[in-house]
Design an enzyme around this catalytic site. Structure first.
Site, PDB file in Angstrom:
ATOM      1  N   GLU A 156      -7.030   4.350   7.705  1.00  0.00           N
ATOM      2  CA  GLU A 156      -6.852   5.777   7.393  1.00  0.00           C
ATOM      3  C   GLU A 156      -8.076   6.315   6.650  1.00  0.00           C
ATOM      4  O   GLU A 156      -8.449   7.477   6.817  1.00  0.00           O
ATOM      5  CB  GLU A 156      -5.554   5.972   6.595  1.00  0.00           C
ATOM      6  CG  GLU A 156      -4.332   5.775   7.497  1.00  0.00           C
ATOM      7  CD  GLU A 156      -3.074   5.308   6.794  1.00  0.00           C
ATOM      8  OE1 GLU A 156      -2.999   5.387   5.559  1.00  0.00           O
ATOM      9  OE2 GLU A 156      -2.146   4.847   7.502  1.00  0.00           O
TER      10      GLU A 156
ATOM     11  N   SER B   3       3.448  -2.466  10.288  1.00  0.00           N
ATOM     12  CA  SER B   3       4.895  -2.483  10.564  1.00  0.00           C
ATOM     13  C   SER B   3       5.564  -3.810  10.198  1.00  0.00           C
ATOM     14  O   SER B   3       6.463  -4.270  10.895  1.00  0.00           O
ATOM     15  CB  SER B   3       5.163  -2.115  12.028  1.00  0.00           C
ATOM     16  OG  SER B   3       4.733  -0.779  12.271  1.00  0.00           O
TER      17      SER B   3
ATOM     18  N   GLU C 239      -5.331  -5.322  10.375  1.00  0.00           N
ATOM     19  CA  GLU C 239      -4.368  -4.249  10.586  1.00  0.00           C
ATOM     20  C   GLU C 239      -4.683  -3.513  11.892  1.00  0.00           C
ATOM     21  O   GLU C 239      -5.539  -2.600  11.899  1.00  0.00           O
ATOM     22  CB  GLU C 239      -4.423  -3.258   9.426  1.00  0.00           C
ATOM     23  CG  GLU C 239      -4.034  -3.859   8.093  1.00  0.00           C
ATOM     24  CD  GLU C 239      -3.401  -2.812   7.195  1.00  0.00           C
ATOM     25  OE1 GLU C 239      -2.312  -3.065   6.699  1.00  0.00           O
ATOM     26  OE2 GLU C 239      -3.991  -1.730   7.023  1.00  0.00           O
TER      27      GLU C 239
ATOM     28  N   GLY D 185       2.476   1.967  10.717  1.00  0.00           N
ATOM     29  CA  GLY D 185       3.447   3.049  10.602  1.00  0.00           C
ATOM     30  C   GLY D 185       4.146   3.404  11.895  1.00  0.00           C
ATOM     31  O   GLY D 185       4.805   4.445  11.977  1.00  0.00           O
TER      32      GLY D 185
ATOM     33  N   ASN E  88       0.870  -1.181   0.000  1.00  0.00           N
ATOM     34  CA  ASN E  88       0.000   0.000   0.000  1.00  0.00           C
ATOM     35  C   ASN E  88       0.905   1.229   0.000  1.00  0.00           C
ATOM     36  O   ASN E  88       1.502   1.561   1.025  1.00  0.00           O
ATOM     37  CB  ASN E  88      -0.884  -0.021   1.255  1.00  0.00           C
ATOM     38  CG  ASN E  88      -1.724   1.233   1.387  1.00  0.00           C
ATOM     39  OD1 ASN E  88      -1.814   2.037   0.462  1.00  0.00           O
ATOM     40  ND2 ASN E  88      -2.346   1.405   2.553  1.00  0.00           N
ATOM     41  N   TRP E  89       0.991   1.869  -1.154  1.00  0.00           N
ATOM     42  CA  TRP E  89       1.887   3.034  -1.260  1.00  0.00           C
ATOM     43  C   TRP E  89       1.275   4.297  -0.673  1.00  0.00           C
ATOM     44  O   TRP E  89       1.933   5.325  -0.584  1.00  0.00           O
ATOM     45  CB  TRP E  89       2.279   3.262  -2.734  1.00  0.00           C
ATOM     46  CG  TRP E  89       3.347   2.329  -3.223  1.00  0.00           C
ATOM     47  CD1 TRP E  89       3.758   1.169  -2.632  1.00  0.00           C
ATOM     48  CD2 TRP E  89       4.167   2.484  -4.396  1.00  0.00           C
ATOM     49  NE1 TRP E  89       4.766   0.589  -3.362  1.00  0.00           N
ATOM     50  CE2 TRP E  89       5.043   1.369  -4.453  1.00  0.00           C
ATOM     51  CE3 TRP E  89       4.232   3.440  -5.408  1.00  0.00           C
ATOM     52  CZ2 TRP E  89       5.973   1.202  -5.471  1.00  0.00           C
ATOM     53  CZ3 TRP E  89       5.149   3.277  -6.426  1.00  0.00           C
ATOM     54  CH2 TRP E  89       6.021   2.173  -6.463  1.00  0.00           C
ATOM     55  N   LYS E  90       0.001   4.245  -0.321  1.00  0.00           N
ATOM     56  CA  LYS E  90      -0.695   5.420   0.239  1.00  0.00           C
ATOM     57  C   LYS E  90      -0.464   6.643  -0.664  1.00  0.00           C
ATOM     58  O   LYS E  90      -0.471   6.506  -1.879  1.00  0.00           O
ATOM     59  CB  LYS E  90      -0.235   5.682   1.673  1.00  0.00           C
ATOM     60  CG  LYS E  90      -0.264   4.415   2.535  1.00  0.00           C
ATOM     61  CD  LYS E  90      -0.081   4.701   3.993  1.00  0.00           C
ATOM     62  CE  LYS E  90       0.019   3.392   4.742  1.00  0.00           C
ATOM     63  NZ  LYS E  90      -0.052   3.556   6.183  1.00  0.00           N
TER      64      LYS E  90
ATOM     65  N   HIS F 215      -9.491   0.723   4.735  1.00  0.00           N
ATOM     66  CA  HIS F 215      -8.233   0.945   5.464  1.00  0.00           C
ATOM     67  C   HIS F 215      -8.519   1.885   6.641  1.00  0.00           C
ATOM     68  O   HIS F 215      -9.351   2.788   6.534  1.00  0.00           O
ATOM     69  CB  HIS F 215      -7.189   1.559   4.521  1.00  0.00           C
ATOM     70  CG  HIS F 215      -5.816   1.587   5.116  1.00  0.00           C
ATOM     71  ND1 HIS F 215      -5.437   2.537   6.032  1.00  0.00           N
ATOM     72  CD2 HIS F 215      -4.748   0.771   4.951  1.00  0.00           C
ATOM     73  CE1 HIS F 215      -4.182   2.309   6.400  1.00  0.00           C
ATOM     74  NE2 HIS F 215      -3.739   1.239   5.757  1.00  0.00           N
TER      75      HIS F 215
ATOM     76  N   GLY G  83       2.808  -1.275   4.239  1.00  0.00           N
ATOM     77  CA  GLY G  83       2.845   0.136   3.872  1.00  0.00           C
ATOM     78  C   GLY G  83       4.261   0.577   3.557  1.00  0.00           C
ATOM     79  O   GLY G  83       4.781   0.368   2.462  1.00  0.00           O
ATOM     80  N   GLY G  84       4.914   1.183   4.534  1.00  0.00           N
ATOM     81  CA  GLY G  84       6.221   1.801   4.325  1.00  0.00           C
ATOM     82  C   GLY G  84       7.244   0.896   3.650  1.00  0.00           C
ATOM     83  O   GLY G  84       7.994   1.335   2.770  1.00  0.00           O
TER      84      GLY G  84
HETATM   85  C1  PEP Z   1      -0.738   0.020   6.061  1.00  0.00           C
HETATM   86  O1  PEP Z   1      -0.898   1.216   6.030  1.00  0.00           O
HETATM   87  O2  PEP Z   1      -1.561  -0.724   5.521  1.00  0.00           O
HETATM   88  C2  PEP Z   1       0.441  -0.488   6.743  1.00  0.00           C
HETATM   89  C3  PEP Z   1       0.413  -1.728   7.131  1.00  0.00           C
HETATM   90  O3  PEP Z   1       1.485   0.389   6.956  1.00  0.00           O
HETATM   91  P1  PEP Z   1       2.921   0.049   7.588  1.00  0.00           P
HETATM   92  O4  PEP Z   1       3.383  -1.260   6.979  1.00  0.00           O
HETATM   93  O5  PEP Z   1       3.785   1.189   7.195  1.00  0.00           O
HETATM   94  O6  PEP Z   1       2.734  -0.098   9.054  1.00  0.00           O
END
Ligand code: PEP
Length: 246
Positions: free
Chosen positions: A94, A206, A162, A168, A10-12, A92, A227-228
């Site tokens: 967010e 994470s 999640e 994050g 997920n590049w957001k 999600h 994500g990241g």
């Molecule tokens: C996400 O936003 O779906 C996510 C899992 O982010 P991160 O891996 O950066 O915690």
């Protein structure tokens, strides 16, 4: 049939056309042991899909529940499909927090996405307060029941657990906490859907190269929503490889 293993990124709101070069390096690590999906910002879906990096599927990060109309700034599921997307992330945390999306909204979007032949990655997860209050399993079951529509099948739906507090932050639940929630998700899905035992369950929050192997060894964890660590091939490639070997 066992659930498909899936590494989803997920590049957001990150990335640009230059970032598409990361796909070439990621594609080199794909050996068919798991599905790989990248969900970039909507503007990058078509160029990413057109690059046709072998083995990489492209997804959206949201869609509207309606098929067209006066909804400034929104995207219909069929438009994502037309641009080359095969998947879409829905619900999600967010989106739930920033856009006040409810379980019912997520379910309506999922129906629209399935009608447009998209595979939905539907997210559920508790806040830190909910975990501290001992409400995690109740929250997860409630979100799952409300967000996943009756038309869901193992072919068109993936569930991502999640925990909001792990996204994050560099913090992850314990192995037992992840396993407990995934066992509940599997039980709820198996109770409700004929093929619930085959639906893929992803953990997200994470996930990094350093913890991926341990997380993928847990029961009912069929992959990750990342994500990241999905933004750079140097981070995402070892995660893909760990899942492929799991
Ligand atoms: C996400 O936003 O779906 C996510 C899992 O982010 P991160 O891996 O950066 O915690």
């Amino acid at each position: 049939m066992v659930p498909r293993k899936i590494a989803a990124g997920n590049w957001k709101m990150n990335g640009d056309l230059a970032a598409l070069s990361q796909l070439d390096q990621m594609a080199g690590s794909i050996d068919g042991g798991c599905d790989v999906v990248i969900c970039p910002p909507a503007l990058l879906i078509h160029p990413m899909a057109s690059k046709a990096a072998p083995g990489i599927h492209v997804g959206g990060q949201d869609c509207h529940a309606k098929t067209s109309g006066a909804h400034t700034g929104d995207l219909a599921a069929a438009q994502l499909h037309d641009a080359g997307a095969t998947h879409v992330i829905l619900g999600h945390s967010e989106r739930r927090a920033d856009h006040a999306e409810t379980d019912a909204d997520v379910s309506a979007k999922a129906i629209a996405a399935h009608q447009a032949e998209l595979i939905t990655i539907i997210c559920v997860g508790e806040t830190e307060d909910q975990r501290d209050s001992g409400d995690t399993l109740q929250v997860i079951s409630g979100q799952l029941a409300g967000s996943v529509p009756d038309c869901a099948t193992a072919a068109n739906t993936v569930i991502a657990y999640e925990p909001v507090w792990a996204i994050g932050t560099g913090r992850t639940p314990t192995d037992d906490q992840i396993a407990e929630v995934h066992a509940r998700l599997r039980a709820d899905l198996s109770d409700r859907f004929d093929d619930g035992a085959q639906m893929s369950l992803l953990y997200g929050g994470s996930v990094k190269p350093a913890n991926a192997t341990q997380i993928f060894a847990l029961p009912h964890v069929n992959g990750a929503l990342v994500g990241g660590a999905s933004l750079k091939a140097a981070d995402f490639t070892p995660i893909i490889q760990a899942l492929s070997k799991a």
